[in-house]
Scaffold this motif. Structure first.
Motif, mmCIF file in Angstrom:
data_model
loop_
_atom_site.group_PDB
_atom_site.id
_atom_site.type_symbol
_atom_site.label_atom_id
_atom_site.label_comp_id
_atom_site.label_asym_id
_atom_site.label_seq_id
_atom_site.Cartn_x
_atom_site.Cartn_y
_atom_site.Cartn_z
ATOM 1 N N ASN A 61 0.803 -1.229 0.000
ATOM 2 C CA ASN A 61 0.000 0.000 0.000
ATOM 3 C C ASN A 61 0.834 1.277 0.000
ATOM 4 O O ASN A 61 0.324 2.345 0.351
ATOM 5 N N ASP A 62 2.093 1.215 -0.390
ATOM 6 C CA ASP A 62 2.947 2.402 -0.406
ATOM 7 C C ASP A 62 2.502 3.386 -1.488
ATOM 8 O O ASP A 62 2.114 2.989 -2.594
ATOM 9 N N GLU A 63 2.572 4.671 -1.150
ATOM 10 C CA GLU A 63 2.285 5.708 -2.136
ATOM 11 C C GLU A 63 3.539 5.983 -2.953
ATOM 12 O O GLU A 63 4.645 6.089 -2.404
ATOM 13 N N ILE A 64 3.373 6.145 -4.242
ATOM 14 C CA ILE A 64 4.510 6.239 -5.161
ATOM 15 C C ILE A 64 4.332 7.432 -6.099
ATOM 16 O O ILE A 64 3.217 7.820 -6.436
ATOM 17 N N LYS A 65 5.457 7.985 -6.531
ATOM 18 C CA LYS A 65 5.489 8.874 -7.687
ATOM 19 C C LYS A 65 6.375 8.222 -8.746
ATOM 20 O O LYS A 65 7.438 7.682 -8.432
ATOM 21 N N PRO A 148 9.796 -5.280 -25.520
ATOM 22 C CA PRO A 148 9.614 -3.871 -25.158
ATOM 23 C C PRO A 148 10.744 -3.372 -24.262
ATOM 24 O O PRO A 148 11.172 -4.075 -23.334
ATOM 25 N N SER A 149 11.248 -2.177 -24.549
ATOM 26 C CA SER A 149 12.328 -1.609 -23.738
ATOM 27 C C SER A 149 12.045 -0.135 -23.493
ATOM 28 O O SER A 149 11.445 0.546 -24.327
ATOM 29 N N LEU A 150 12.473 0.326 -22.336
ATOM 30 C CA LEU A 150 12.248 1.720 -21.952
ATOM 31 C C LEU A 150 13.580 2.441 -21.902
ATOM 32 O O LEU A 150 14.471 2.079 -21.134
ATOM 33 N N HIS A 151 13.726 3.452 -22.736
ATOM 34 C CA HIS A 151 14.942 4.264 -22.743
ATOM 35 C C HIS A 151 14.707 5.494 -21.870
ATOM 36 O O HIS A 151 13.616 5.723 -21.378
ATOM 37 N N GLY A 152 15.731 6.291 -21.676
ATOM 38 C CA GLY A 152 15.607 7.385 -20.728
ATOM 39 C C GLY A 152 15.821 6.870 -19.312
ATOM 40 O O GLY A 152 16.330 5.765 -19.098
ATOM 41 N N GLN A 153 15.431 7.665 -18.344
ATOM 42 C CA GLN A 153 15.650 7.317 -16.933
ATOM 43 C C GLN A 153 14.317 7.263 -16.205
ATOM 44 O O GLN A 153 13.539 8.206 -16.276
ATOM 45 N N LEU A 154 14.076 6.149 -15.515
ATOM 46 C CA LEU A 154 12.846 5.975 -14.760
ATOM 47 C C LEU A 154 13.170 5.876 -13.281
ATOM 48 O O LEU A 154 14.003 5.065 -12.881
ATOM 49 N N PHE A 155 12.504 6.690 -12.471
ATOM 50 C CA PHE A 155 12.690 6.681 -11.024
ATOM 51 C C PHE A 155 11.357 6.380 -10.362
ATOM 52 O O PHE A 155 10.345 7.031 -10.664
ATOM 53 N N LEU A 156 11.341 5.408 -9.467
ATOM 54 C CA LEU A 156 10.161 5.105 -8.676
ATOM 55 C C LEU A 156 10.400 5.654 -7.275
ATOM 56 O O LEU A 156 11.295 5.184 -6.559
ATOM 57 N N ILE A 157 9.638 6.650 -6.899
ATOM 58 C CA ILE A 157 9.814 7.332 -5.618
ATOM 59 C C ILE A 157 8.776 6.812 -4.636
ATOM 60 O O ILE A 157 7.573 6.966 -4.847
ATOM 61 N N CYS A 159 6.982 7.441 -1.633
ATOM 62 C CA CYS A 159 6.687 8.562 -0.737
ATOM 63 C C CYS A 159 6.437 8.087 0.688
ATOM 64 O O CYS A 159 6.704 8.821 1.650
ATOM 65 N N THR A 160 5.925 6.895 0.838
ATOM 66 C CA THR A 160 5.616 6.356 2.162
ATOM 67 C C THR A 160 6.886 6.060 2.944
ATOM 68 O O THR A 160 6.995 6.404 4.127
ATOM 69 N N LYS A 161 7.864 5.460 2.286
ATOM 70 C CA LYS A 161 9.089 5.046 2.969
ATOM 71 C C LYS A 161 10.228 6.040 2.804
ATOM 72 O O LYS A 161 11.256 5.918 3.482
ATOM 73 N N GLY A 162 10.087 6.991 1.891
ATOM 74 C CA GLY A 162 11.128 7.995 1.720
ATOM 75 C C GLY A 162 12.369 7.477 1.026
ATOM 76 O O GLY A 162 13.485 7.713 1.482
ATOM 77 N N LEU A 163 12.191 6.756 -0.086
ATOM 78 C CA LEU A 163 13.336 6.254 -0.845
ATOM 79 C C LEU A 163 13.024 6.303 -2.332
ATOM 80 O O LEU A 163 11.872 6.420 -2.743
ATOM 81 N N THR A 164 14.073 6.224 -3.131
ATOM 82 C CA THR A 164 13.936 6.269 -4.585
ATOM 83 C C THR A 164 14.701 5.111 -5.203
ATOM 84 O O THR A 164 15.850 4.847 -4.841
ATOM 85 N N LEU A 165 14.067 4.432 -6.163
ATOM 86 C CA LEU A 165 14.664 3.272 -6.830
ATOM 87 C C LEU A 165 14.881 3.592 -8.297
ATOM 88 O O LEU A 165 14.018 4.172 -8.953
ATOM 89 N N GLY A 172 22.457 -3.218 -13.186
ATOM 90 C CA GLY A 172 22.314 -2.833 -11.787
ATOM 91 C C GLY A 172 21.173 -1.906 -11.452
ATOM 92 O O GLY A 172 20.444 -1.413 -12.319
ATOM 93 N N MET A 173 21.057 -1.650 -10.149
ATOM 94 C CA MET A 173 19.981 -0.851 -9.575
ATOM 95 C C MET A 173 20.518 -0.042 -8.403
ATOM 96 O O MET A 173 21.344 -0.535 -7.637
ATOM 97 N N ASP A 174 20.049 1.197 -8.273
ATOM 98 C CA ASP A 174 20.366 2.041 -7.123
ATOM 99 C C ASP A 174 19.101 2.319 -6.319
ATOM 100 O O ASP A 174 18.026 2.522 -6.891
ATOM 101 N N ILE A 175 19.236 2.343 -5.009
ATOM 102 C CA ILE A 175 18.166 2.798 -4.128
ATOM 103 C C ILE A 175 18.779 3.803 -3.169
ATOM 104 O O ILE A 175 19.782 3.517 -2.512
#
Length: 209
Positions: A61-65, A148-157, A159-165, A172-175
């Motif tokens: 149930n986390d809120e996301i941007k 299907p592939s996504l170019h550019g940069q995608l960030f999942l924020i 908001c509930t936990k205060g982190l960005t993926l 690789g992946m950064d959080i």
């Protein structure tokens, strides 16, 4: 979290950060020496790792941007016909904001008109996303031949936990977060997938009292 500069590499731009290795080093990307055929086992492992880490960082149930952006010389724009909007078509009723940002980390840009073009979708919750489909599109970013592939940069924020993926490609992946606390459980749960190259920094960070 949108007060932070959203630009890769997130890990090196934030004090509180985790970097994970997705693509296995012991499995080749290619199934043959001529590099003509993709090794699907490599991508299966990378996708499964990414999904596992995502589920450690995002609860039901986390809120996301959702933030998607491209580097533009002023002419390139994010269009409604881009694959991004097809990938997130289920969010079409959510608030969507287009914006332009010139506070870019790089200081070697040739033209002053260079900027980040960004679209942000808010009022999103974890259950609104098909994370497996999103992960697949990001893992395929350098290998469109797989599907299907996504170019550019995608960030999942989160908001509930205060982190960005941010999954930067199949490797690789950064959080990142504004403090250590949101990352602690992820650090412990997904420790075996941390990128060894940066492991010393992460170990020191989470060893601090």
């Amino acid at each position: 979290m949108l007060s932070m500069k959203l630009e890769k590499p997130l890990f090196y731009k934030n004090k509180f950060a985790l970097r994970f290795e997705l693509g296995p080093t012991d499995i080749s990307v290619w199934a043959d020496s001529k590099r003509e055929n993709i090794n699907e086992e490599y991508f299966r492992v990378a996708s499964n790792r990414a999904a596992s880490i995502y589920r450690s960082a995002f609860s039901q149930n986390d809120e996301i941007k959702v933030c998607y952006q491209i580097l533009s010389d002023g002419r390139q724009k994010i269009k409604k016909s881009d694959y991004f909007f097809k990938l997130f078509c289920k969010l079409s009723g959510k608030p969507i904001v287009f914006s332009e940002h010139r506070d870019i980390y790089r200081d070697d840009l040739e033209y002053k008109r260079y900027c980040i073009k960004r679209v942000t979708i808010s009022d999103v919750y974890t259950q609104d996303l098909n994370e497996d489909e999103v992960i697949l599109a990001l893992i395929n970013s350098d290998f469109g031949c797989r599907g299907p592939s996504l170019h550019g940069q995608l960030f999942l924020i989160n908001c509930t936990k205060g982190l960005t993926l941010h999954i930067y490609d199949d490797r690789g992946m950064d959080i990142v977060a504004d403090s250590k606390k949101p990352l602690e459980s992820i650090y412990h749960e997904q420790n075996s997938s941390l990128l060894d190259y940066d492991r010393d920094y992460m170990d020191r960070l989470f060893a601090l009292t």
